[in-house]
Design a protein around this motif. Structure first.
Motif, PDB file in Angstrom:
ATOM      1  N   THR A 164       0.491   5.475  -6.867  1.00 44.65           N
ATOM      2  CA  THR A 164       0.092   6.766  -6.315  1.00 44.65           C
ATOM      3  C   THR A 164       0.546   7.859  -7.289  1.00 44.65           C
ATOM      4  O   THR A 164       1.670   7.826  -7.799  1.00 44.65           O
ATOM      5  CB  THR A 164       0.678   6.980  -4.902  1.00 44.65           C
ATOM      6  N   GLN A 165      -0.342   8.804  -7.541  1.00 47.48           N
ATOM      7  CA  GLN A 165      -0.071   9.845  -8.536  1.00 47.48           C
ATOM      8  C   GLN A 165       0.816  10.932  -7.953  1.00 47.48           C
ATOM      9  O   GLN A 165       0.544  11.462  -6.865  1.00 47.48           O
ATOM     10  CB  GLN A 165      -1.389  10.458  -9.025  1.00 47.48           C
ATOM     11  N   VAL A 166       1.843  11.299  -8.694  1.00 41.84           N
ATOM     12  CA  VAL A 166       2.692  12.439  -8.373  1.00 41.84           C
ATOM     13  C   VAL A 166       2.620  13.405  -9.551  1.00 41.84           C
ATOM     14  O   VAL A 166       2.890  13.019 -10.691  1.00 41.84           O
ATOM     15  CB  VAL A 166       4.150  12.011  -8.123  1.00 41.84           C
ATOM     16  N   THR A 167       2.222  14.636  -9.271  1.00 44.83           N
ATOM     17  CA  THR A 167       2.118  15.660 -10.301  1.00 44.83           C
ATOM     18  C   THR A 167       2.988  16.846  -9.905  1.00 44.83           C
ATOM     19  O   THR A 167       2.859  17.372  -8.792  1.00 44.83           O
ATOM     20  CB  THR A 167       0.666  16.122 -10.483  1.00 44.83           C
ATOM     21  N   VAL A 168       3.881  17.231 -10.791  1.00 37.99           N
ATOM     22  CA  VAL A 168       4.767  18.366 -10.540  1.00 37.99           C
ATOM     23  C   VAL A 168       4.408  19.459 -11.544  1.00 37.99           C
ATOM     24  O   VAL A 168       4.619  19.309 -12.751  1.00 37.99           O
ATOM     25  CB  VAL A 168       6.243  17.983 -10.674  1.00 37.99           C
ATOM     26  N   SER A 169       3.860  20.524 -11.014  1.00 36.57           N
ATOM     27  CA  SER A 169       3.371  21.589 -11.888  1.00 36.57           C
ATOM     28  C   SER A 169       3.272  22.893 -11.113  1.00 36.57           C
ATOM     29  O   SER A 169       2.986  22.897  -9.912  1.00 36.57           O
ATOM     30  CB  SER A 169       1.994  21.222 -12.447  1.00 36.57           C
ATOM     31  N   SER A 170       3.499  23.997 -11.810  1.00 37.59           N
ATOM     32  CA  SER A 170       3.325  25.309 -11.190  1.00 37.59           C
ATOM     33  C   SER A 170       1.911  25.828 -11.420  1.00 37.59           C
ATOM     34  O   SER A 170       1.553  26.907 -10.948  1.00 37.59           O
ATOM     35  CB  SER A 170       4.357  26.293 -11.738  1.00 37.59           C
TER      36      SER A 170
ATOM     37  N   LYS B  19      10.876  17.912 -10.691  1.00 37.84           N
ATOM     38  CA  LYS B  19      10.770  18.514 -12.013  1.00 37.84           C
ATOM     39  C   LYS B  19       9.445  18.079 -12.653  1.00 37.84           C
ATOM     40  O   LYS B  19       8.913  17.013 -12.310  1.00 37.84           O
ATOM     41  CB  LYS B  19      11.923  18.040 -12.901  1.00 37.84           C
ATOM     42  N   PRO B  20       8.938  18.852 -13.585  1.00 37.42           N
ATOM     43  CA  PRO B  20       7.700  18.439 -14.261  1.00 37.42           C
ATOM     44  C   PRO B  20       7.801  17.048 -14.884  1.00 37.42           C
ATOM     45  O   PRO B  20       6.801  16.310 -14.913  1.00 37.42           O
ATOM     46  CB  PRO B  20       7.516  19.516 -15.334  1.00 37.42           C
ATOM     47  N   GLU B  21       8.977  16.674 -15.317  1.00 35.91           N
ATOM     48  CA  GLU B  21       9.145  15.357 -15.937  1.00 35.91           C
ATOM     49  C   GLU B  21       9.108  14.217 -14.922  1.00 35.91           C
ATOM     50  O   GLU B  21       9.129  13.052 -15.306  1.00 35.91           O
ATOM     51  CB  GLU B  21      10.439  15.281 -16.758  1.00 35.91           C
ATOM     52  N   ASP B  22       9.040  14.532 -13.638  1.00 40.61           N
ATOM     53  CA  ASP B  22       8.847  13.501 -12.617  1.00 40.61           C
ATOM     54  C   ASP B  22       7.376  13.125 -12.467  1.00 40.61           C
ATOM     55  O   ASP B  22       7.043  12.191 -11.728  1.00 40.61           O
ATOM     56  CB  ASP B  22       9.376  13.979 -11.252  1.00 40.61           C
ATOM     57  N   THR B  23       6.504  13.851 -13.141  1.00 45.10           N
ATOM     58  CA  THR B  23       5.078  13.553 -13.077  1.00 45.10           C
ATOM     59  C   THR B  23       4.795  12.165 -13.616  1.00 45.10           C
ATOM     60  O   THR B  23       5.182  11.827 -14.739  1.00 45.10           O
ATOM     61  CB  THR B  23       4.275  14.595 -13.884  1.00 45.10           C
TER      62      THR B  23
ATOM     63  N   VAL C 171       0.849  -1.186   0.000  1.00 42.81           N
ATOM     64  CA  VAL C 171       0.000   0.000   0.000  1.00 42.81           C
ATOM     65  C   VAL C 171       0.885   1.237   0.000  1.00 42.81           C
ATOM     66  O   VAL C 171       1.688   1.441   0.915  1.00 42.81           O
ATOM     67  CB  VAL C 171      -0.926   0.014   1.228  1.00 42.81           C
ATOM     68  N   GLU C 172       0.706   2.070  -1.042  1.00 41.74           N
ATOM     69  CA  GLU C 172       1.489   3.292  -1.159  1.00 41.74           C
ATOM     70  C   GLU C 172       0.684   4.474  -0.646  1.00 41.74           C
ATOM     71  O   GLU C 172      -0.552   4.463  -0.660  1.00 41.74           O
ATOM     72  CB  GLU C 172       1.861   3.576  -2.619  1.00 41.74           C
ATOM     73  N   SER C 173       1.397   5.503  -0.233  1.00 41.81           N
ATOM     74  CA  SER C 173       0.766   6.763   0.158  1.00 41.81           C
ATOM     75  C   SER C 173       1.768   7.887  -0.040  1.00 41.81           C
ATOM     76  O   SER C 173       2.966   7.641  -0.205  1.00 41.81           O
ATOM     77  CB  SER C 173       0.292   6.707   1.609  1.00 41.81           C
ATOM     78  N   GLY C 174       1.266   9.121  -0.021  1.00 44.10           N
ATOM     79  CA  GLY C 174       2.158  10.272  -0.055  1.00 44.10           C
ATOM     80  C   GLY C 174       2.234  11.004  -1.378  1.00 44.10           C
ATOM     81  O   GLY C 174       2.926  12.014  -1.477  1.00 44.10           O
ATOM     82  N   GLY C 175       1.552  10.520  -2.387  1.00 48.92           N
ATOM     83  CA  GLY C 175       1.570  11.238  -3.653  1.00 48.92           C
ATOM     84  C   GLY C 175       0.770  12.526  -3.559  1.00 48.92           C
ATOM     85  O   GLY C 175       0.139  12.823  -2.554  1.00 48.92           O
ATOM     86  N   GLY C 176       0.815  13.302  -4.636  1.00 44.84           N
ATOM     87  CA  GLY C 176       0.061  14.543  -4.667  1.00 44.84           C
ATOM     88  C   GLY C 176       0.649  15.521  -5.642  1.00 44.84           C
ATOM     89  O   GLY C 176       1.368  15.147  -6.577  1.00 44.84           O
ATOM     90  N   LEU C 177       0.355  16.789  -5.397  1.00 39.94           N
ATOM     91  CA  LEU C 177       0.801  17.873  -6.274  1.00 39.94           C
ATOM     92  C   LEU C 177       1.945  18.623  -5.611  1.00 39.94           C
ATOM     93  O   LEU C 177       1.862  18.963  -4.427  1.00 39.94           O
ATOM     94  CB  LEU C 177      -0.364  18.826  -6.546  1.00 39.94           C
ATOM     95  N   ALA C 178       2.994  18.878  -6.372  1.00 36.51           N
ATOM     96  CA  ALA C 178       4.118  19.656  -5.890  1.00 36.51           C
ATOM     97  C   ALA C 178       4.543  20.639  -6.966  1.00 36.51           C
ATOM     98  O   ALA C 178       4.339  20.391  -8.160  1.00 36.51           O
ATOM     99  CB  ALA C 178       5.283  18.751  -5.512  1.00 36.51           C
ATOM    100  N   GLN C 179       5.116  21.732  -6.550  1.00 38.41           N
ATOM    101  CA  GLN C 179       5.645  22.712  -7.496  1.00 38.41           C
ATOM    102  C   GLN C 179       7.042  22.290  -7.932  1.00 38.41           C
ATOM    103  O   GLN C 179       7.740  21.568  -7.194  1.00 38.41           O
ATOM    104  CB  GLN C 179       5.697  24.095  -6.861  1.00 38.41           C
ATOM    105  N   PRO C 180       7.477  22.720  -9.091  1.00 36.08           N
ATOM    106  CA  PRO C 180       8.860  22.453  -9.493  1.00 36.08           C
ATOM    107  C   PRO C 180       9.829  22.958  -8.429  1.00 36.08           C
ATOM    108  O   PRO C 180       9.657  24.064  -7.899  1.00 36.08           O
ATOM    109  CB  PRO C 180       8.997  23.240 -10.795  1.00 36.08           C
TER     110      PRO C 180
ATOM    111  N   TYR D  91       8.968   2.228  -9.026  1.00 36.01           N
ATOM    112  CA  TYR D  91       8.931   2.397 -10.464  1.00 36.01           C
ATOM    113  C   TYR D  91       7.905   3.496 -10.748  1.00 36.01           C
ATOM    114  O   TYR D  91       7.104   3.830  -9.876  1.00 36.01           O
ATOM    115  CB  TYR D  91       8.517   1.091 -11.160  1.00 36.01           C
ATOM    116  N   ARG D  92       7.942   4.039 -11.948  1.00 36.63           N
ATOM    117  CA  ARG D  92       6.961   5.055 -12.308  1.00 36.63           C
ATOM    118  C   ARG D  92       6.556   4.914 -13.772  1.00 36.63           C
ATOM    119  O   ARG D  92       7.300   4.384 -14.581  1.00 36.63           O
ATOM    120  CB  ARG D  92       7.492   6.466 -12.045  1.00 36.63           C
ATOM    121  N   GLN D  93       5.345   5.398 -14.042  1.00 37.95           N
ATOM    122  CA  GLN D  93       4.835   5.352 -15.404  1.00 37.95           C
ATOM    123  C   GLN D  93       4.131   6.655 -15.719  1.00 37.95           C
ATOM    124  O   GLN D  93       3.128   7.005 -15.092  1.00 37.95           O
ATOM    125  CB  GLN D  93       3.875   4.175 -15.587  1.00 37.95           C
ATOM    126  N   ALA D  94       4.682   7.369 -16.689  1.00 39.44           N
ATOM    127  CA  ALA D  94       4.080   8.618 -17.148  1.00 39.44           C
ATOM    128  C   ALA D  94       3.090   8.308 -18.269  1.00 39.44           C
ATOM    129  O   ALA D  94       3.196   7.265 -18.925  1.00 39.44           O
ATOM    130  CB  ALA D  94       5.163   9.569 -17.639  1.00 39.44           C
TER     131      ALA D  94
END
Length: 120
Positions: A114-120, A87-91, A5-14, A37-40
């Motif tokens: 868990t979704q990680v979104t990096v955006s301003s 970085k945005p490419e970590d999304t 079980v994963e947790s901690g994802g969300g939205l972050a700024q660059p 691992y990650r999948q964009a």
């Protein structure tokens, strides 16, 4: 039955930070290593980081080395991914993976992501 079980994802700024957690539970007889691992969107799943359970050796993808840190938690069967200088490419959707021995023998297990979104 083993669950991750994963947790901690969300939205972050660059330039910001997030910390992901993954807890393995169920009938676990031994852990060999755990990782992330990650999948964009539109891309294949890729390796991010891994830690060996016995020696604590860590391995990173070149794209995250120096920015991400994988570690084992004090809580049993827990792994963290500290992500700095995002970085945005970590999304991407980040998936926890464990190579462990359960009732079905030794095999890979995956979390739900868990979704990680990096955006301003």
């Amino acid at each position: 039955q083993v669950q991750l079980v994963e947790s901690g994802g969300g939205l972050a700024q660059p330039g910001g930070s997030l910390r992901l957690s993954c807890a393995a539970s169920g009938s676990i007889f031994g852990i060999y290593d755990m990782g992330w691992y990650r999948q964009a969107p539109g891309k294949e799943r890729e390796f991010v980081a891994r830690i060996s359970w016995s020696g604590g050796n860590t391995y990173y993808a070149g794209s995250v080395k120096g920015r991400f840190t994988i570690s084992r938690g004090n809580a049993k069967n827990t792994v963290y991914l500290q992500m700095n200088s995002l970085k945005p490419e970590d999304t991407a959707v980040y998936y926890c993976n464990a190579d462990l021995a359960g009732n079905s023998g030794r095999r890979d297990y995956w979390g739900q992501g868990t979704q990680v979104t990096v955006s301003s």
